[in-house]
Design a protein around this motif. Structure first.
Motif, PDB file in Angstrom:
ATOM      1  N   VAL A 152      -9.779   0.750  -7.557  1.00 54.22           N
ATOM      2  CA  VAL A 152      -8.960   0.219  -6.462  1.00 54.22           C
ATOM      3  C   VAL A 152      -8.603  -1.242  -6.720  1.00 54.22           C
ATOM      4  O   VAL A 152      -7.458  -1.667  -6.551  1.00 54.22           O
ATOM      5  CB  VAL A 152      -9.686   0.372  -5.115  1.00 54.22           C
ATOM      6  CG1 VAL A 152      -8.878  -0.293  -3.996  1.00 54.22           C
ATOM      7  CG2 VAL A 152      -9.916   1.843  -4.799  1.00 54.22           C
ATOM      8  N   LYS A 153      -9.589  -2.049  -7.138  1.00 53.41           N
ATOM      9  CA  LYS A 153      -9.333  -3.467  -7.379  1.00 53.41           C
ATOM     10  C   LYS A 153      -8.396  -3.670  -8.559  1.00 53.41           C
ATOM     11  O   LYS A 153      -7.544  -4.564  -8.539  1.00 53.41           O
ATOM     12  CB  LYS A 153     -10.654  -4.203  -7.642  1.00 53.41           C
ATOM     13  CG  LYS A 153     -11.582  -4.274  -6.436  1.00 53.41           C
ATOM     14  CD  LYS A 153     -11.014  -5.137  -5.318  1.00 53.41           C
ATOM     15  CE  LYS A 153     -11.046  -6.588  -5.639  1.00 53.41           C
ATOM     16  NZ  LYS A 153     -10.592  -7.434  -4.500  1.00 53.41           N
ATOM     17  N   GLY A 212      -6.203  -1.472  -9.676  1.00 55.02           N
ATOM     18  CA  GLY A 212      -4.894  -0.892  -9.392  1.00 55.02           C
ATOM     19  C   GLY A 212      -4.482   0.228 -10.308  1.00 55.02           C
ATOM     20  O   GLY A 212      -3.393   0.778 -10.163  1.00 55.02           O
ATOM     21  N   SER A 213      -5.357   0.580 -11.260  1.00 52.43           N
ATOM     22  CA  SER A 213      -5.040   1.696 -12.155  1.00 52.43           C
ATOM     23  C   SER A 213      -6.303   2.181 -12.846  1.00 52.43           C
ATOM     24  O   SER A 213      -7.277   1.437 -12.988  1.00 52.43           O
ATOM     25  CB  SER A 213      -4.009   1.284 -13.213  1.00 52.43           C
ATOM     26  OG  SER A 213      -4.610   0.530 -14.248  1.00 52.43           O
ATOM     27  N   LYS A 246      -6.723   0.234 -16.377  1.00 49.37           N
ATOM     28  CA  LYS A 246      -7.306  -1.104 -16.282  1.00 49.37           C
ATOM     29  C   LYS A 246      -8.777  -1.033 -15.883  1.00 49.37           C
ATOM     30  O   LYS A 246      -9.599  -1.814 -16.369  1.00 49.37           O
ATOM     31  CB  LYS A 246      -6.527  -1.950 -15.279  1.00 49.37           C
ATOM     32  CG  LYS A 246      -5.126  -2.315 -15.742  1.00 49.37           C
ATOM     33  CD  LYS A 246      -4.394  -3.143 -14.691  1.00 49.37           C
ATOM     34  CE  LYS A 246      -2.996  -3.496 -15.159  1.00 49.37           C
ATOM     35  NZ  LYS A 246      -2.240  -4.269 -14.135  1.00 49.37           N
ATOM     36  N   ARG A 303      -2.013   9.475  -5.950  1.00 47.69           N
ATOM     37  CA  ARG A 303      -1.438   9.010  -7.202  1.00 47.69           C
ATOM     38  C   ARG A 303       0.034   9.406  -7.255  1.00 47.69           C
ATOM     39  O   ARG A 303       0.364  10.580  -7.145  1.00 47.69           O
ATOM     40  CB  ARG A 303      -2.182   9.615  -8.385  1.00 47.69           C
ATOM     41  CG  ARG A 303      -3.694   9.428  -8.332  1.00 47.69           C
ATOM     42  CD  ARG A 303      -4.383  10.447  -9.236  1.00 47.69           C
ATOM     43  NE  ARG A 303      -5.824  10.347  -9.248  1.00 47.69           N
ATOM     44  CZ  ARG A 303      -6.617  10.894  -8.332  1.00 47.69           C
ATOM     45  NH1 ARG A 303      -6.090  11.557  -7.319  1.00 47.69           N
ATOM     46  NH2 ARG A 303      -7.935  10.775  -8.417  1.00 47.69           N
ATOM     47  N   LYS A 348       1.577   4.247  -9.076  1.00 47.74           N
ATOM     48  CA  LYS A 348       0.780   3.409  -8.193  1.00 47.74           C
ATOM     49  C   LYS A 348      -0.313   4.226  -7.528  1.00 47.74           C
ATOM     50  O   LYS A 348      -0.186   5.440  -7.339  1.00 47.74           O
ATOM     51  CB  LYS A 348       1.670   2.760  -7.121  1.00 47.74           C
ATOM     52  CG  LYS A 348       2.665   1.752  -7.675  1.00 47.74           C
ATOM     53  CD  LYS A 348       3.441   1.089  -6.544  1.00 47.74           C
ATOM     54  CE  LYS A 348       4.405   0.053  -7.084  1.00 47.74           C
ATOM     55  NZ  LYS A 348       5.181  -0.617  -5.986  1.00 47.74           N
ATOM     56  N   LYS A 391      -2.726   4.642  -4.097  1.00 48.96           N
ATOM     57  CA  LYS A 391      -2.779   4.321  -2.681  1.00 48.96           C
ATOM     58  C   LYS A 391      -4.000   4.976  -2.061  1.00 48.96           C
ATOM     59  O   LYS A 391      -4.271   6.154  -2.301  1.00 48.96           O
ATOM     60  CB  LYS A 391      -1.505   4.801  -1.981  1.00 48.96           C
ATOM     61  CG  LYS A 391      -1.460   4.451  -0.506  1.00 48.96           C
ATOM     62  CD  LYS A 391      -0.178   4.956   0.131  1.00 48.96           C
ATOM     63  CE  LYS A 391      -0.151   4.634   1.620  1.00 48.96           C
ATOM     64  NZ  LYS A 391       1.092   5.149   2.272  1.00 48.96           N
ATOM     65  N   GLU A 443     -10.096 -13.017  -3.117  1.00 44.51           N
ATOM     66  CA  GLU A 443     -10.297 -11.617  -3.481  1.00 44.51           C
ATOM     67  C   GLU A 443     -11.649 -11.382  -4.168  1.00 44.51           C
ATOM     68  O   GLU A 443     -11.936 -10.288  -4.632  1.00 44.51           O
ATOM     69  CB  GLU A 443      -9.167 -11.155  -4.395  1.00 44.51           C
ATOM     70  CG  GLU A 443      -7.816 -11.119  -3.682  1.00 44.51           C
ATOM     71  CD  GLU A 443      -6.674 -10.705  -4.594  1.00 44.51           C
ATOM     72  OE1 GLU A 443      -6.918 -10.516  -5.814  1.00 44.51           O
ATOM     73  OE2 GLU A 443      -5.539 -10.563  -4.092  1.00 44.51           O
TER      74      GLU A 443
END
Length: 313
Positions: A13-14, A16-17, A20, A50, A54, A56, A138
């Protein structure tokens, strides 16, 4: 000790993918996908949507993420508290700093702290004041030290020092003939101006300096916008324009004659703001560094040469 599936989910989640997250966790992407699938099977519901490249959070995913953040934070606190009872200061310390502070202040602070605590691994992350504030907010960084810190409910902040701002220009520039006499905003505005990049703390102070003199920043003749202080100094020394910079960043160029400078009228100062996430557990390592940082910044500030040293009065 926290559930590995929660750690992976939180990181996805942090980040974003999945890609990563896999890089940050030193895992393969299929292994990350498997952990998320296991967690969704455990709760018998989808946690992530998905689509279109992106991710969500679903409503259930938002709940799991909020609790994962709390649980991982408590896990980190538990590990740290037990370690503090049994060992010397050690571990990773993530510090964010704006460009000037990272270049001319923090290396010396970190060097001295590292000599006193060799098992600590300082990590200095450089960015604009705005970017550093966001990273601390953050919780990507333990602490930040920046020039401008607008009030932010999610952060604790404290001014721990300051430095004077001076106008800079090429040695052959007309303003250099004044031999250090303070320069007013109206006089600087008569020449092409070298501006810092948006989000930079000194840019905000500079714009306020001109506005206080009735000069709209957008009315200035901008010679260039530079993302690095070294670039600003290079262009000023080359005669491309005038600029405003922190005194600590100018000492070598003034000593060697590469640049000329003058104080501002009225005097302007850039504050050094220490920022940290509010309501987050702070380890003995963090608190020890904060105390050390404040002490060393004060000492270094007192050691800086005054305007009289360079220009006489």
């Amino acid at each position: 000790m926290a559930d590995r599936r929660l750690q992976v989910f939180y990181t996805v989640v942090k980040a974003g993918s999945f890609t990563k997250a896999a890089e940050r966790l030193f895992m393969t992407q299929p292994a990350v996908t498997f952990q998320i699938k296991q967690l969704e099977e455990h709760f018998n519901t989808r946690l992530l949507e998905r689509g279109h490249g992106k991710l969500k959070l679903t409503p259930a995913g938002e709940i799991v993420f909020a609790y994962a953040e709390k649980m991982l934070s408590l896990d980190e606190e538990l590990e740290t508290r037990v370690a503090e009872l049994t060992s010397e200061l050690a571990g990773l310390l993530s510090i964010g700093a704006s460009t000037t502070l990272a270049t001319y202040w923090m290396p010396r602070v970190i060097e001295e702290f590292k000599r006193a605590h060799p098992r600590v691994i300082p990590r200095l992350v450089v960015g604009t004041s705005q970017l550093t504030q966001q990273r601390v907010l953050e919780r990507e960084l333990d602490l930040g030290i920046i020039e401008i810190a607008p009030d932010e409910p999610g952060l604790d902040q404290k001014q721990i020092g300051r430095d004077e701002l001076w106008a800079i220009f090429a040695p052959g520039h007309p303003l250099a003939q004044r031999k250090g006499k303070p320069v007013r905003a109206k006089e600087l505005a008569a020449y092409p101006f070298i501006q810092r990049d948006p989000g930079n703390g000194i840019r905000e102070i500079t714009e306020a300096f001109f506005e206080a003199a009735g000069i709209a920043p957008e009315s200035l003749t901008i010679a260039a916008e530079m993302g690095t202080l070294q670039g600003v100094k290079h262009l000023a020394a080359a005669g491309i324009g005038v600029a405003i910079a922190s005194r600590a960043a100018l000492l070598e160029e003034l000593r060697t004659g590469q640049l000329a400078a003058a104080p501002l009228d009225p005097p302007q100062y850039t504050p050094f703001e220490l920022i940290a996430p509010k309501d987050r557990f702070r380890s003995r390592l963090i608190m020890t560094f904060v105390d050390f940082l404040q002490e060393r910044i004060r000492a270094m500030e007192q050691q800086l040469p005054s305007a009289e040293f360079f220009f006489g009065r």
